[in-house]
Design an enzyme around this catalytic site. Sequence first.
Site, short mmCIF file in Angstrom:
data_model
loop_
_atom_site.label_atom_id
_atom_site.label_comp_id
_atom_site.label_asym_id
_atom_site.label_seq_id
_atom_site.Cartn_x
_atom_site.Cartn_y
_atom_site.Cartn_z
N ASP A 1 0.85 -1.20 0.00
CA ASP A 1 0.00 0.00 0.00
C ASP A 1 0.89 1.25 0.00
O ASP A 1 2.04 1.20 0.42
CB ASP A 1 -0.88 0.04 1.26
CG ASP A 1 -1.86 -1.12 1.30
OD1 ASP A 1 -2.17 -1.67 0.23
OD2 ASP A 1 -2.29 -1.47 2.41
N1 URA Z 1 -1.18 -5.87 3.96
C1 URA Z 1 -1.69 -4.61 3.95
O1 URA Z 1 -2.72 -4.34 4.53
N2 URA Z 1 -1.00 -3.68 3.26
C2 URA Z 1 0.17 -3.94 2.62
O2 URA Z 1 0.75 -3.02 2.04
C3 URA Z 1 0.67 -5.24 2.66
C4 URA Z 1 -0.03 -6.19 3.34
#
Ligand code: URA
Length: 237
Positions: free
Chosen positions: A102
């Site tokens: 993310d």
């Molecule tokens: N899980 C999440 O919620 N975000 C990420 O970036 C990776 C794994």
Amino acid sequence: MRLDKFLGEQGIGTRKQIKEYVKNGRCIVNGVVATKSDIHIDENNDEIAFDGIVISYQKYHYYMLNKPADVVSATYDGKNTTVIDLLRDENVKDLSPVGRLDIDTEGLLLLTDDGALIHRLLAPKKHVDKVYEVHIKKDLTDAQIKHLEEGVDIGDKKDNGEIYYTRPAKVEVVGDKVIHLTIHEGRFHQVKRMLEAVDNEVLFLKRLSMGPIKLDENLEKGEYRPLTEEEMKSLGI
Ligand code: URA
């Protein structure tokens, strides 16, 4: 293969830059100074040196990046800086991130132009371990830890409408409201949704490892480096 393509693929520069470099006598092919960048070479048998350093042919390229927040795990984004923008100097075409983090997640991201490796690492059947450092809003109870480890309902459904629980995971409490969470899947916002499922919230998220590859602690946020021979071997390359 053309000499300029070879040098370009090894990250020496753009085709235009390489033309200039070669004109300036910086490239030696089998002991002889090359004068033109469009000559054909045998990438597997000829000895190509640039600025006195012999360059061995590498078909694919592999990097680890310590992804900072505010950078997106995409090859193109009209608005935000992408992880590919951070590796621009490498001049390697077709690099892609191995999966996504993310925008606000930090840590280990592999990037490569080896499509087969991307497939191998992301295929759900391969169950590659991913370890995350997760800073959470509240302490977890033993029951919540057990729940996370056994599988939680994060709102996903299977094709037949059944709840698609997360697969078994591992929780290690490493500090005050800090855990290491190991998962074997890569569902959208998975870690955040898993913590929400036990009435908690992720305040900070950083990936520490993916399969056998661990984030190099010497890399500052936004820095990257090629994988070492040993790391490549551990990935079966
Ligand atoms: N899980 C999440 O919620 N975000 C990420 O970036 C990776 C794994």
